[in-house]
Motif scaffolding. Structure first.
Motif, mmCIF file in Angstrom:
data_model
loop_
_atom_site.group_PDB
_atom_site.id
_atom_site.type_symbol
_atom_site.label_atom_id
_atom_site.label_comp_id
_atom_site.label_asym_id
_atom_site.label_seq_id
_atom_site.Cartn_x
_atom_site.Cartn_y
_atom_site.Cartn_z
ATOM 1 N N ASP A 146 0.005 -32.418 10.365
ATOM 2 C CA ASP A 146 0.447 -32.680 9.000
ATOM 3 C C ASP A 146 1.001 -31.385 8.416
ATOM 4 O O ASP A 146 1.216 -30.407 9.148
ATOM 5 C CB ASP A 146 -0.669 -33.283 8.135
ATOM 6 N N SER A 147 1.231 -31.362 7.113
ATOM 7 C CA SER A 147 1.874 -30.197 6.505
ATOM 8 C C SER A 147 0.970 -28.969 6.449
ATOM 9 O O SER A 147 1.444 -27.845 6.264
ATOM 10 C CB SER A 147 2.334 -30.537 5.090
ATOM 11 N N LYS A 148 -0.363 -29.161 6.619
ATOM 12 C CA LYS A 148 -1.295 -28.043 6.509
ATOM 13 C C LYS A 148 -1.883 -27.595 7.842
ATOM 14 O O LYS A 148 -2.135 -26.412 8.043
ATOM 15 C CB LYS A 148 -2.438 -28.415 5.565
ATOM 16 N N PHE A 149 -2.134 -28.548 8.741
ATOM 17 C CA PHE A 149 -2.851 -28.236 9.974
ATOM 18 C C PHE A 149 -2.242 -28.943 11.179
ATOM 19 O O PHE A 149 -1.586 -29.974 11.045
ATOM 20 C CB PHE A 149 -4.330 -28.667 9.881
ATOM 21 N N GLU A 158 -13.016 -31.709 16.620
ATOM 22 C CA GLU A 158 -11.610 -31.466 16.342
ATOM 23 C C GLU A 158 -11.489 -30.170 15.544
ATOM 24 O O GLU A 158 -12.147 -30.001 14.516
ATOM 25 C CB GLU A 158 -11.054 -32.637 15.537
ATOM 26 N N ALA A 159 -10.672 -29.259 16.029
ATOM 27 C CA ALA A 159 -10.483 -27.966 15.365
ATOM 28 C C ALA A 159 -9.225 -28.000 14.507
ATOM 29 O O ALA A 159 -8.310 -28.811 14.739
ATOM 30 C CB ALA A 159 -10.380 -26.853 16.398
ATOM 31 N N LEU A 160 -9.179 -27.096 13.517
ATOM 32 C CA LEU A 160 -8.039 -27.013 12.606
ATOM 33 C C LEU A 160 -7.225 -25.763 12.902
ATOM 34 O O LEU A 160 -7.759 -24.652 12.900
ATOM 35 C CB LEU A 160 -8.530 -26.981 11.159
ATOM 36 N N LEU A 161 -5.934 -25.953 13.142
ATOM 37 C CA LEU A 161 -5.001 -24.838 13.336
ATOM 38 C C LEU A 161 -4.098 -24.772 12.111
ATOM 39 O O LEU A 161 -3.152 -25.545 11.975
ATOM 40 C CB LEU A 161 -4.170 -25.058 14.605
ATOM 41 N N PRO A 162 -4.411 -23.862 11.145
ATOM 42 C CA PRO A 162 -3.631 -23.788 9.901
ATOM 43 C C PRO A 162 -2.192 -23.345 10.158
ATOM 44 O O PRO A 162 -1.886 -22.719 11.168
ATOM 45 C CB PRO A 162 -4.391 -22.740 9.075
ATOM 46 N N VAL A 163 -1.337 -23.660 9.205
ATOM 47 C CA VAL A 163 0.089 -23.310 9.321
ATOM 48 C C VAL A 163 0.272 -21.808 9.488
ATOM 49 O O VAL A 163 1.078 -21.350 10.299
ATOM 50 C CB VAL A 163 0.859 -23.810 8.076
ATOM 51 N N ASN A 164 -0.502 -21.011 8.720
ATOM 52 C CA ASN A 164 -0.328 -19.556 8.785
ATOM 53 C C ASN A 164 -0.887 -18.944 10.070
ATOM 54 O O ASN A 164 -0.762 -17.741 10.288
ATOM 55 C CB ASN A 164 -0.957 -18.880 7.563
ATOM 56 N N GLU A 165 -1.539 -19.751 10.914
ATOM 57 C CA GLU A 165 -2.029 -19.273 12.203
ATOM 58 C C GLU A 165 -1.193 -19.825 13.352
ATOM 59 O O GLU A 165 -1.565 -19.695 14.516
ATOM 60 C CB GLU A 165 -3.497 -19.674 12.402
#
Length: 371
Positions: A146-149, A158-165
Motif C-alpha cells: 500500500d502507500s505506507k508499507f 507479517e513484517a512491515l517494510l516502511p516506504v522510507n526503508e
C-alpha cells in the motif's frame, strides 16, 4: 463438558507449552466475574474447578461476625457454629451457591479464556522468537503493498517494510522473495509487530556474512559500513592473519561473492577497502577509486586534508559529493579534498618525505570490473 475441558487443557499444555494450572486459575477468575455479572450478585465468592473431575462450583465467602449488617458478606457466629462448631469470630465461612444453569455460562467463559490464553501464548512465543532476530537478516515473501508499507511474510508473522526503508530503484510485487533486515520488534496489544528495512547498512553487512565464509567464521572482520542504498556503498575489512587477503575474500573467485550481493541489491555499487588504524592509509583507501597523493591529519578536530591529482579531483569528490561523503562516514574522519595545484598554491603540498605507506590501490567494484 468438564472432562473434555481438562483433556483440552492437557493437550494445550503439551502442544502450546501453556501451563494447565495457569489456564485453570484464569478460568476461575473469569468465572467469578461471570457469576457476578450474570446473576447480579455482589457477594464475595470463590469458584473452584476440580482438577480431577472438571466440575465447577461457586462458593460464597462470608466473614463470621457478632452482629450481621450485610447478609451477602457476613454471617453470625451462631449460624456459623450450626454449620461447623469450631468457627470463631473473624473466620471465613464458604457456602456453595452454584446456580442451576451455571454450566452453560461456565462453558462459554472457559472457552473465551482458553482462546485468549492460547492467543497470548502464541504471541509470546512469536515475540520471543523474533526479538532474538533483531539486527539480523531474514528472507520473506511479499504479501501486499500500500502507500505506507510493503507487507512481508516471515513465516509466522507479517513484517512491515516502511516506504522510507525501501530502495528507490526497487519495485516489488506480491509473491516476490525478498531479503530484509529486522530493525525493530515491538510488543503491542495486537501482538508482536516487526519492522524491516532494505536500506539499513546492517543489511549489507549481513549479506557479506552470508556470502563470505571468512566473515562468518570471524577470520575477516567488517570494521565499518557506509551506504547510500540503491546507489553506492563502501565497507572496510580487516584480518589479523597476514596470510588472509581480507579484500580478496570478500570479492571471491572472479568477483562471484560480491556480485551476488550486488545482484541482491539491484546493482548497488560496492567499494571494498582495506581498514587501517592509521588514518592516512585508511582515508586514502576509503577515497577509492581515486588516487591520493597525501593526507594531512588534524588529530584534535579528527579532520583530514586530502591531496589528489588535479585530473582526479572530481573522481575523489564523486557525483554530488557522494564519494567523499561515503568515505567520511566509513572512516569517521572529516575529509577536505584539495587538488594538487590548489595545495601547492596554499603551500601545504608537498610536505617533504611523507608518502602514503600502503602502495596497494584500494579496490573499487564497478559492474564492468566484475565480468
Amino acid at each position: 463438558m468438564a472432562s473434555e475441558l481438562l483433556d483440552a487443557l492437557t493437550i494445550l499444555e503439551k502442544e502450546k507449552g501453556i501451563s494447565k494450572e495457569v489456564i485453570i486459575d484464569a478460568i476461575e477468575a473469569a468465572l467469578i466475574s461471570a457469576y457476578k455479572r450474570n446473576f447480579n450478585q455482589a457477594q464475595n465468592v470463590r469458584v473452584d474447578l476440580n482438577r480431577e473431575t472438571g466440575a465447577m462450583k461457586v462458593f460464597a465467602r462470608k466473614d463470621v461476625v457478632e452482629e450481621v449488617f450485610d447478609q451477602r458478606l457476613e454471617i453470625s457466629l451462631e449460624e456459623a457454629k450450626s454449620i461447623y462448631p469450631t468457627y470463631e469470630i473473624g473466620d471465613v465461612v464458604e457456602l456453595e451457591v452454584t446456580p442451576k444453569n451455571f454450566g452453560r455460562i461456565a462453558a462459554q467463559t472457559a472457552k473465551q479464556v482458553v482462546t485468549q490464553r492460547v492467543r497470548e501464548a502464541e504471541r509470546g512465543v512469536i515475540y520471543s522468537e523474533y526479538i532474538d532476530r533483531e539486527e539480523d537478516i531474514m528472507t520473506g515473501i511479499v504479501q501486499r503493498l500500500d502507500s505506507k508499507f510493503i507487507y512481508v511474510s516471515l513465516g509466522k508473522i507479517e513484517a512491515l517494510l516502511p516506504v522510507n526503508e525501501q530502495m528507490q530503484n526497487e519495485r516489488f510485487k506480491p509473491h516476490d522473495r525478498i531479503k530484509v533486515f529486522i530493525t525493530k520488534v515491538e510488543k503491542t496489544t495486537k501482538g508482536p509487530q516487526i519492522f524491516v528495512s532494505r536500506t539499513h547498512p546492517g543489511l549489507l553487512k549481513r549479506l557479506f556474512e552470508l556470502e563470505v565464509p571468512e566473515i562468518y567464521d570471524g577470520v575477516v572482520e567488517i570494521r565499518s559500513v557506509a551506504r547510500e542504498a540503491g546507489d553506492r556503498s563502501k565497507i572496510s575489512v580487516h584480518s589479523d592473519l597476514e596470510e588472509v587477503d581480507a579484500v580478496g575474500s570478500c570479492v571471491g573467485p572472479k568477483g562471484q561473492r560480491v556480485q551476488a550481493i550486488v545482484d541482491e541489491l539491484k546493482g548497488e555499487k560496492i567499494d571494498i577497502v582495506r581498514w587501517s588504524d592509521d588514518p592516512v592509509i585508511f582515508v586514502s583507501n576509503a577515497l577509492s577509486p581515486s588516487k591520493v597523493l597525501d593526507v594531512i591529519v588534524d588529530e584534535e578536530d579528527k579532520a583530514t586534508t586530502v591531496i589528489v591529482p588535479d585530473y582526479q579531483l572530481s573522481l575523489a569528490i564523486g557525483k554530488r559529493g557522494q564519494n567523499a561523503r561515503l568515505a567520511a562516514k566509513l572512516t569517521g574522519w572529516k575529509i577536505d579534498i584539495k587538488s594538487e595545484s590548489e595545495a601547492r598554491d596554499q603551500e601545504i603540498y608537498p610536505r617533504g618525505n611523507i608518502e602514503i605507506v600502503d602502495d596497494e590501490e584500494p579496490l573499487f567494484l564497478a559492474d564492468d570490473e566484475l565480468e
